[in-house]
Design an enzyme around this catalytic site. Structure first.
Site, PDB file in Angstrom:
ATOM      1  N   TYR A  56      35.075  30.289  40.553  1.00  0.00           N
ATOM      2  CA  TYR A  56      34.775  31.141  39.403  1.00  0.00           C
ATOM      3  C   TYR A  56      33.399  31.777  39.615  1.00  0.00           C
ATOM      4  CZ  TYR A  56      38.406  28.089  37.426  1.00  0.00           C
ATOM      5  OH  TYR A  56      39.547  27.357  37.214  1.00  0.00           O
ATOM      6  N   HIS A 122      41.591  22.584  44.267  1.00  0.00           N
ATOM      7  CA  HIS A 122      42.027  23.722  43.451  1.00  0.00           C
ATOM      8  C   HIS A 122      43.450  24.154  43.774  1.00  0.00           C
ATOM      9  CE1 HIS A 122      39.864  27.111  41.052  1.00  0.00           C
ATOM     10  NE2 HIS A 122      41.072  26.919  40.608  1.00  0.00           N
ATOM     11  N   PRO A 202      46.399  26.889  27.818  1.00  0.00           N
ATOM     12  CA  PRO A 202      47.269  26.297  26.801  1.00  0.00           C
ATOM     13  C   PRO A 202      47.662  27.293  25.707  1.00  0.00           C
ATOM     14  CG  PRO A 202      45.016  25.604  26.449  1.00  0.00           C
ATOM     15  CD  PRO A 202      45.033  26.339  27.753  1.00  0.00           C
ATOM     16  N   GLY A 204      48.634  30.357  26.580  1.00  0.00           N
ATOM     17  CA  GLY A 204      49.408  31.385  27.271  1.00  0.00           C
ATOM     18  C   GLY A 204      48.562  32.588  27.661  1.00  0.00           C
ATOM     19  N   ARG A 205      47.353  32.318  28.181  1.00  0.00           N
ATOM     20  CA  ARG A 205      46.400  33.379  28.554  1.00  0.00           C
ATOM     21  C   ARG A 205      46.127  34.316  27.367  1.00  0.00           C
ATOM     22  NH1 ARG A 205      46.003  32.324  33.903  1.00  0.00           N
ATOM     23  NH2 ARG A 205      47.887  31.725  35.014  1.00  0.00           N
ATOM     24  N   GLY A 206      46.091  33.718  26.197  1.00  0.00           N
ATOM     25  CA  GLY A 206      45.778  34.472  24.981  1.00  0.00           C
ATOM     26  C   GLY A 206      46.991  34.965  24.221  1.00  0.00           C
ATOM     27  N   PHE A 207      48.158  34.932  24.842  1.00  0.00           N
ATOM     28  CA  PHE A 207      49.351  35.506  24.218  1.00  0.00           C
ATOM     29  C   PHE A 207      49.756  34.771  22.948  1.00  0.00           C
ATOM     30  CE2 PHE A 207      53.945  36.595  24.029  1.00  0.00           C
ATOM     31  CZ  PHE A 207      53.827  37.975  24.032  1.00  0.00           C
TER      32      PHE A 207
END
Length: 326
Positions: A56, A122, A202, A204-207
């Site tokens: 990152y 990773h 958790p 859903g990438r913001g969805f």
């Protein structure tokens, strides 16, 4: 906030903080001051489990985290990861023992600490025997530089091989209402071996927050632009899931994000999700999920609906998908 126990007795807050988005993956990086403030606010709210990685931003994320937790370092669990050449995931994978050692020395410096609480591989490196990877981490534990060993997005065979050499404390992989594949083989294996599970994305990438729809435009540097599941057409098709979460949230006096996290926490006692955010108000909202208790009836309603909803689109583009489940 309550705690949960991963493998090997590692105790963490039931919700952690995924720090990736502070510098990487979802648009422009946060400023150091904003990142440090968010990390410290998370601790004030009861979060004691913080997740970062060399990949990152090649150490920048770890530096922000190290500065953020410096005044309470001994009260938190810091997790970081190795596994890419030069810490650059676009260059392939690299888990050679000498690379692992280099990453650990860098991470100790960036995090301003003398020990890494949880060190993940990773991504599995098919060119390095798992026995060598786990063996190197075992040596680092003996040297006092690492406390626990974890794996990320690994498959059943690799997990078994690693665990035979050095007990695996946690597996980190994507898991949410939006991606339930771990339920098939991974969760039964973790239960069998006594390994904890740390779901990333958790929400859903913001969805699953209900703030993304078919019309949403992402920043040009946002990873979701290349994710098939986030194409405009697929976002529209997948709104059925968001509508379900919104309906449950309304009846539970909670937000969609809190329902999604509460559902995940209810799945297994050894699950500790790590939602990420760059915004204090979203952090407070996420942490509030620990006070949302879905009834058996609500959980059953969700699970029945999830069986009927078909999620459209792959979660990774092909090149990245080829690295997972090894």
């Amino acid at each position: 906030m309550k705690t949960r126990t991963l493998g090997q007795g590692l105790e963490v807050s039931e919700l952690g903080l995924g720090c990736m988005g502070l510098t990487f993956g979802y648009g422009p990086a946060a400023s150091e001051a904003d990142a440090v403030a968010l990390i410290q606010k998370a601790y004030d709210l009861g979060v004691t489990f913080f997740d970062t990685a060399e990949a990152y931003s090649q150490g920048l994320n770890e530096q922000f985290l190290g500065k953020g937790v410096k005044s309470f370092r001994d009260k938190v669990v810091l997790a970081t990861k190795f596994g890419f050449p030069d810490g650059d995931s676009s260059k392939g994978v690299d888990s050679r023992p000498e690379r692992i050692r280099t990453v650990v020395e860098n991470s100790l410096k960036y995090l301003q600490t003398d020990v890494i609480d949880l060190l993940y591989q990773h991504r599995v490196d098919p060119n390095v025997p798992m026995e060598d990877v786990a063996g190197t981490v075992k040596d680092l534990i003996a040297e006092g530089k690492v406390k626990h060993f974890g794996m990320s997005e690994a498959g059943v065979e690799s997990i078994r091989k690693a665990h035979a050499v050095l007990p695996v404390t946690a597996l980190q992989s994507e898991y949410s209402m939006f991606w339930r594949q771990p339920e098939n083989e991974i969760l039964p294996l973790l239960e069998e071996l006594g390994i904890g599970f740390v779901p990333f994305s958790p929400l859903g990438r913001g969805f699953l927050t209900g703030t993304i729809n078919a019309d949403t435009k992402f920043d040009s540097s946002d990873f979701r632009n290349i994710v098939p599941r986030f194409s405009e057409e697929n976002r529209k098709a997948n709104e059925q899931l968001v509508n379900l979460v919104k309906a449950i949230a309304e009846s539970s006096n909670a937000t969609p994000a809190q329902v999604a996290l509460s559902w995940l926490l209810a799945q297994k006692p050894y699950i500790a999700p790590i939602p990420g955010t760059t915004k204090i108000h979203r952090l407070e909202e996420n942490v509030g999920a620990v006070n949302v208790s879905l009834s058996e009836e609500e959980l059953s309603r969700i699970n029945i609906a999830l069986e009927e909803i078909k999620i459209v689109g792959e979660r990774y583009p092909a090149a990245l998908q080829a690295r997972v489940g090894k």
